[in-house]
Design a protein around this motif. Structure first.
Motif, short mmCIF file in Angstrom:
data_model
loop_
_atom_site.label_atom_id
_atom_site.label_comp_id
_atom_site.label_asym_id
_atom_site.label_seq_id
_atom_site.Cartn_x
_atom_site.Cartn_y
_atom_site.Cartn_z
N PHE A 62 0.80 -1.21 0.00
CA PHE A 62 0.00 0.00 0.00
C PHE A 62 0.85 1.28 0.00
CE2 PHE A 62 -3.70 -2.56 1.61
CZ PHE A 62 -4.55 -2.24 0.56
N VAL A 63 1.92 1.29 0.77
CA VAL A 63 2.66 2.53 0.97
C VAL A 63 4.17 2.39 0.74
CG1 VAL A 63 3.14 4.42 2.58
CG2 VAL A 63 0.95 3.21 2.72
N PHE A 83 0.93 5.41 -3.44
CA PHE A 83 0.26 4.20 -3.02
C PHE A 83 0.34 3.14 -4.11
CE2 PHE A 83 -1.76 7.75 -0.85
CZ PHE A 83 -1.72 7.33 0.47
N GLY A 84 0.41 1.90 -3.69
CA GLY A 84 0.41 0.79 -4.64
C GLY A 84 1.77 0.56 -5.27
N ILE A 85 1.77 -0.30 -6.28
CA ILE A 85 3.01 -0.71 -6.93
C ILE A 85 3.30 0.14 -8.16
CG2 ILE A 85 4.22 -2.63 -8.03
CD1 ILE A 85 2.51 -4.53 -6.41
N ILE A 140 6.79 2.96 6.67
CA ILE A 140 7.48 4.25 6.66
C ILE A 140 8.96 4.14 7.04
CG2 ILE A 140 7.56 6.57 7.65
CD1 ILE A 140 4.54 6.37 8.07
N ILE A 141 9.25 3.61 8.24
CA ILE A 141 10.62 3.66 8.76
C ILE A 141 11.60 2.93 7.84
CG2 ILE A 141 12.14 3.03 10.67
CD1 ILE A 141 9.74 3.33 12.54
N TYR A 142 11.31 1.69 7.51
CA TYR A 142 12.19 0.92 6.62
C TYR A 142 12.27 1.53 5.21
CZ TYR A 142 13.89 -2.94 3.74
OH TYR A 142 14.58 -3.71 2.82
#
Length: 407
Positions: A62-63, A83-85, A140-142
């Motif tokens: 998703f993100v 969003f998405g691929i 988010i973090i990774y």
């Protein structure tokens, strides 16, 4: 089919197979951690591993993927958010492999980072606090620190080198784990008032050993797949070298840990030996494609020694990591990144060190913030009574070994 389509199909197939091997590493982490925790916490650690994998897949879809590979500012610091691929590639569009294959290969790396955390916080963290952290980590973090290097961000522009993720995956997972462990504190009974360290042996060492063998196998996909292509003469030769170097680094780490264990303790400590193999795999991951096999063996061997001293030092400082994840992934990851200039032309110790500091600082600080919010909102740690009873009962309502008494 023309030559481009054949190359496209071959590269796509190779990337998918390597991704499947990396996905199988989730089983390896589950078995390793389940074997190294006490029997009363087995179901909970298994549930964490299988659920964290699923959460990583969904949130990265998703993100996370768009953050990591959607581009960013000219400075390479702030990524784009989407969003998405995104649209699928086609062989006549200049792509070497399917974008869907790339997403699949990348998403299993994200799941690997979350597996590192679950072992370090085992036996005392609330299950749902862990799940909520995984949502933020994988979305988010990774991806942000992944963008800084693999997505073309400022670390990549500086010349930082991390071929398959000693830093992006393993150091990042260890940093998030360390931030959690510092807030959680040690397991009840681990440290006595007189400073004595109580051993809390795992319940199933055959299972832990199986976990390492699974990880060892999966790592060929982890490192080998990071070449991304195999359709040319040069790519095929590099992939073959990566497989050999990965295998030798793991073997060197294991043997070095075995000899170090014998020297320090007078015995061969299986748990240390298993972590030695894992440390060797983590260390070579930064650059499995450039060293000679002899150098790869050396890199893995040094990691096998370092991991034992790191585990002992963390224990001495009352940083309780039941499976040794912070040492095996963090310390060995740092060593692997620093070893890159030994075999990679143009790589700089200074730039490698900057990359290490940036990755660790970003993940540690942001993770600490998330953990502290979770601590204020719902708490991180189970009650002392629940910890004594075991998280299998309090968090899952099941026992892994109902015919035996929990220890």
């Amino acid at each position: 089919m023309d030559a481009n389509q054949i190359d496209y199909a071959l590269n796509t197939f190779y990337l998918l197979i390597c991704g499947a091997l990396v996905m199988w590493m989730a089983a390896g982490f589950a078995m390793l951690e389940a074997g190294l925790v006490r029997s009363k916490n087995t179901v909970e650690i298994l549930l964490k591993n299988v659920s964290a994998y699923a959460i990583a897949c969904v949130m990265y879809f998703f993100v996370g993927y768009q953050i990591m590979y959607g581009g960013g500012t000219e400075s390479g610091i702030i990524p784009s958010f989407g969003f998405g691929i995104g649209a699928e590639n086609a062989p006549d569009g200049g792509a070497d492999y399917s974008k869907m294959a790339d997403f699949f290969f990348q998403v299993v790396f994200v799941a690997t980072a979350t597996s590192i955390i679950s072992g370090a916080v085992a036996e005392r963290m609330k299950l749902w606090a862990f799940f909520l952290f995984c949502l933020v980590m994988t979305s988010i973090i990774y991806p942000v620190q992944g963008y800084w290097h693999w997505g073309g961000g400022f670390l990549n522009q500086m010349g930082f080198s991390d071929f398959a993720g000693s830093g992006i995956v393993h150091l990042a997972g260890a940093a998030a784990a360390l931030s959690a462990v510092l807030l959680l504190g040690p397991r009840s009974g681990k440290y006595g008032k007189d400073g004595r360290i109580s051993a809390m042996p795992g319940a199933n060492l055959p299972l832990a050993t199986l976990g390492i063998f699974i990880l060892w196998l999966g790592w060929f996909g982890f490192n080998g797949g990071s070449q991304l292509k195999i359709s040319t003469f040069d790519d095929a030769n590099i992939v073959a070298l990566v497989f050999v170097n990965t295998n030798l680094a793991a073997a060197g780490g294991l043997i070095a840990a075995l000899l170090t264990s014998r020297t320090l303790f007078g015995k061969g400590d299986l748990t240390m030996v298993l972590n030695g193999a894992l440390a060797g795999l983590v260390a070579i991951t930064a650059a499995p494609h450039t060293p000679t096999p002899s150098v790869a063996l050396l890199v893995g061997s040094v990691a096998g020694v370092l991991v034992i001293f790191a585990i002992l030092e963390l224990e001495k400082n009352k940083i309780d990591d039941p499976v040794g994840a912070i040492s095996a992934h963090g310390i060995a990851g740092i060593w692997g990144l620093l070893a890159v200039p030994l075999s990679t032309p143009g790589a700089s110790f200074k730039v490698q060190l900057i990359g290490i500091v940036v990755i660790f600082a970003w993940v540690f600080i942001t993770s600490s913030a998330v953990w502290m919010v979770l601590k204020m909102v719902m708490g991180l740690r189970v009650s002392q009574e629940e910890e004594f009873e075991g998280l299998d009962i309090s968090e899952c309502g099941l026992e892994a070994y109902p015919e035996f008494t929990s220890n």
